[in-house]
Design an enzyme around this catalytic site. Structure first.
Site, PDB file in Angstrom:
ATOM      1  N   SER A   1       0.777  -1.206   0.000  1.00 53.16           N
ATOM      2  CA  SER A   1       0.000   0.000   0.000  1.00 53.16           C
ATOM      3  C   SER A   1       0.806   1.252   0.000  1.00 53.16           C
ATOM      4  O   SER A   1       1.993   1.249   0.015  1.00 53.16           O
ATOM      5  CB  SER A   1      -0.911   0.022   1.189  1.00 53.16           C
ATOM      6  OG  SER A   1      -0.115  -0.138   2.319  1.00 53.16           O
TER       7      SER A   1
ATOM      8  N   ASP B   1       3.105   0.054   4.661  1.00 50.34           N
ATOM      9  CA  ASP B   1       3.208   1.047   3.607  1.00 50.34           C
ATOM     10  C   ASP B   1       4.515   1.820   3.598  1.00 50.34           C
ATOM     11  O   ASP B   1       5.241   1.855   4.575  1.00 50.34           O
ATOM     12  CB  ASP B   1       2.084   2.064   3.759  1.00 50.34           C
ATOM     13  CG  ASP B   1       0.737   1.428   3.554  1.00 50.34           C
ATOM     14  OD1 ASP B   1       0.697   0.371   2.934  1.00 50.34           O
ATOM     15  OD2 ASP B   1      -0.256   1.998   4.012  1.00 50.34           O
ATOM     16  N   LYS B   2       4.719   2.515   2.493  1.00 50.74           N
ATOM     17  CA  LYS B   2       5.902   3.347   2.345  1.00 50.74           C
ATOM     18  C   LYS B   2       5.770   4.649   3.121  1.00 50.74           C
ATOM     19  O   LYS B   2       6.622   4.985   3.932  1.00 50.74           O
ATOM     20  CB  LYS B   2       6.131   3.643   0.859  1.00 50.74           C
ATOM     21  CG  LYS B   2       7.284   4.609   0.590  1.00 50.74           C
ATOM     22  CD  LYS B   2       7.435   4.839  -0.906  1.00 50.74           C
ATOM     23  CE  LYS B   2       8.656   5.678  -1.202  1.00 50.74           C
ATOM     24  NZ  LYS B   2       8.475   7.099  -0.874  1.00 50.74           N
TER      25      LYS B   2
END
Length: 656
Positions: free
Chosen positions: A51, A289-290
């Protein structure tokens, strides 16, 4: 408590989220001079990250290109996800806003309903790491925290000198020898301060840091040298952890990974490069997530805590700690969920509105929609590609991925698409791409290899998870639309013909047992060949939607097995756990509004809030099960559209 549904008619929200699926190019990690060695080739991230989240760094505005991390080092992102530079968002807000006019809104992907009746209000989750923190909830129900950097005492561990005794130049020579990158058959390292202890440390360092190499001591013209050479040819690399592992110790080192601005697979690729091992010796329970600060547990096969802890001196935006040795690795899906700490800045709601919104979130919950990041950020949604795959329309698949499109993209991608539209020459289009790891580059490589008449094989070059992301996006698109229709037609109470799960099996709610269930028990199917549909008019709505898309709901098997959809069930309402909140006042929009785990380790005092301030923020904590979207919970609180298209104007005004 009576619950009413409402349609979406409001503005925008600057937020993205955890637990979605979006393709991403691997980023280059910059490290300080103390790094162990240069990166090993061939460890690119071909896996699908789970995500996106859209925060920024804790100490400086995220729109600046040189960003400070928690250790004071500076890192420049050489490639920004989704083709957007953060600098571009702040320096050219009109340009970015104009590009995002072509993006999707929630209405486009079936997100139209709310469960609560409170009045919505404005708020911004700005692109700051410190405004969005995710802590993994393990299989034992405990929330993961990084709170201990100590290394377990182990008498059989080599000394700390093992990690530091070799120079960077020597490490580079040894790595090239280990990986057969030069014609040399050995590397000789002179022992400057010749003692038996010093020679022993060098022997241990080479054997533990460069598996597959053996060492011996030689006298050359009165000087002592440690000579490294290959023990058994290339086969020695097949079992990289055969040196220095006590039998009494568990085979896996478990640790907590704190990371900023890296998704999980990208982080593991970085760790594997600096440890000179393959990424597949790492295991984890879920991807994170990033664009967030995230904290999760990782396990790695036969790498000592001592070596892992040394990375804390070398890598930016990472911290490793809470080390322990265990017998078993971690398995995907073993986690119970994620705990979110989120700040919504510059809120406009009154205290009463905030109380109503948060009480509703705690007691009722939110519609379990798939969030916007499931569907891509450009004018060509991922679900359209998925639909074309399911229709077996391979020319359309190729065109949708490669054709020029409106919206925010990197310049070289725009040029690549223009070249493709003009020439339909995959090699010419490829030459416009400096980075070929993205989906476009992979498909063009496939077309170059297999030719334009074999698009199926060309598309198959794209990693499997990335290919499946498209058809899963289509399933999500159908599910969102059907859930909105279900709530429109029947409201927020169970009705006969709805589906509930008994174990893993879906069954119908009958008239005489309707009182045994609540809306929180009801599930809806993602379309596939192995699911049943509700026994009311929503079943016909599924059929009509798929028929309109030239798909047969009774035959969801594809002639290519990978693209056959079995389907699944998903709860339509999620009630978050461990919900708490407070409204705080502040004057400086740049200051973090709560401490991270690293802040606490460094002894930073928590922020002190004034009774009054120029701005007000809503700080909220809540836990969600896996595969649910924090953005959809925040949407329910604010009653706002979470799409980037609708975020942009609010963000632009805020930045001014």
């Amino acid at each position: 408590m009576e619950m009413t549904s409402m349609s979406l008619k409001r503005g925008c929200l600057a937020v993205e989220d955890n637990d979605s699926v979006a393709p991403e190019e691997t980023k280059k990690q910059k490290v300080s001079e103390c790094c162990l060695t240069r990166s090993q080739d061939g460890a690119e991230n071909d896996c699908l990250p789970s995500s996106e989240i859209k925060p920024g760094p804790p100490e400086v505005e995220s729109a600046k290109k040189g960003e400070k991390n928690f250790s004071g080092q500076v890192q420049e992102e050489e490639e920004e996800e989704d083709g957007l530079s953060e600098a571009g968002q702040e320096e050219e807000p009109e340009s970015f806003a104009d590009m995002m006019k072509h993006g999707l809104t929630e209405l486009d992907v079936g997100i139209t309903k709310f469960v609560s009746s409170h009045q919505g209000f404005s708020g911004i989750l700005k692109e700051r790491y410190s405004d969005f923190i995710v802590h993994e909830i393990g299989k034992d129900g405990r929330i993961s925290h990084l709170d201990d950097l100590s290394v377990p005492v182990d008498e059989e561990d080599p000394s700390e000198d093992v990690v530091t005794v070799l120079t960077d130049e020597e490490k580079q020579q040894l790595e090239e020898l280990q990986l057969f990158k030069n014609k040399e058959t050995s590397v000789a390292i002179e022992v400057i301060e010749d003692t038996k202890e010093k020679r022993t440390v060098i022997h241990q360092a080479i054997k533990s840091l460069f598996p597959g190499l053996e060492t011996k001591t030689e006298d050359r013209e009165g000087r002592k040298y440690i000579v490294a050479y290959h023990a058994a040819g290339k086969k020695a690399l097949a079992n990289p952890r055969k040196h220095f592992w006590p039998k009494s110790r568990g085979s896996y080192c478990h640790f907590v990974l704190y990371k900023e601005n890296k998704d999980t697979m990208d982080a593991i690729n970085v760790l594997s490069k600096y440890l000179r091992v393959k990424p597949n010796i790492f295991s984890y329970m879920g991807t994170k997530d990033k664009r967030a600060i995230t904290v999760q547990e990782i396990a790695v096969l036969k790498i000592s805590a001592q070596r892992l802890a040394h990375l804390n001196k070398c890598l930016m935006n990472f911290k490793l700690g809470n080390f322990s040795y265990q017998k078993n690795p971690l398995k995907l899906g073993e986690l119970q969920g994620n705990h979110f700490t989120v700040v919504l800045r510059n809120i406009t709601g009154t205290d009463e509105q905030v109380q109503q919104a948060m009480k509703s979130l705690k007691e009722i919950g939110f519609i379990n929609y798939y969030g916007m990041q499931r569907f891509g950020t450009t004018a060509v949604p991922t679900y359209q590609v998925g639909r074309a795959i399911l229709q077996n329309s391979w020319t359309e698949v190729m065109d949708l991925i490669l054709k020029p499109r409106s919206g925010a993209e990197k310049g070289y991608l725009v040029k690549c698409r223009e070249e493709w539209a003009k020439t339909k020459d995959p090699d010419a289009a490829l030459r416009k791409l400096p980075v070929k790891r993205g989906v476009e580059g992979q498909l063009l490589r496939g077309l170059s290899k297999y030719g334009m008449k074999n698009i199926v094989s060309a598309f198959g070059i794209i990693p499997r998870n990335n290919r499946l992301m498209y058809i899963h996006s289509y399933q999500s698109y159908v599910w969102n639309n059907m859930v909105s229709k279900r709530i429109e037609d029947y409201g927020l109470k169970p009705v006969p013909g709805d589906l509930v799960l008994k174990g893993a099996t879906a069954t119908y709610i009958e008239e005489d047992d309707i009182n045994n269930y609540s809306i929180h028990d009801v599930v809806m199917p993602l379309p596939g060949f192995d699911v049943i549909y509700p026994k009311h008019k929503i079943s016909e709505a599924y059929r009509e939607m798929l028929t309109a898309d030239n798909l047969d709901i009774d035959n969801m098997r594809h002639k290519i097995r990978d693209y056959s959809l079995s389907g699944a069930y998903r709860k339509i309402i999620i009630r978050p756990q461990n919900v708490s909140w407070e409204v705080v006042a502040y004057d400086d929009p740049k200051i973090p509004l709560f401490n991270t785990d690293v802040d606490n380790l460094e002894g930073k005092p928590p922020p002190v809030f004034a009774s009054e301030g120029k701005y007000r923020a809503l700080k909220m904590d809540f836990s969600l099960p896996p595969s649910t979207y924090a953005t959809m919970a925040i949407r329910e609180v604010l009653k706002m559209d979470t799409s980037i298209k609708n975020q942009t104007q609010l963000n632009t005004n805020w930045l001014r």
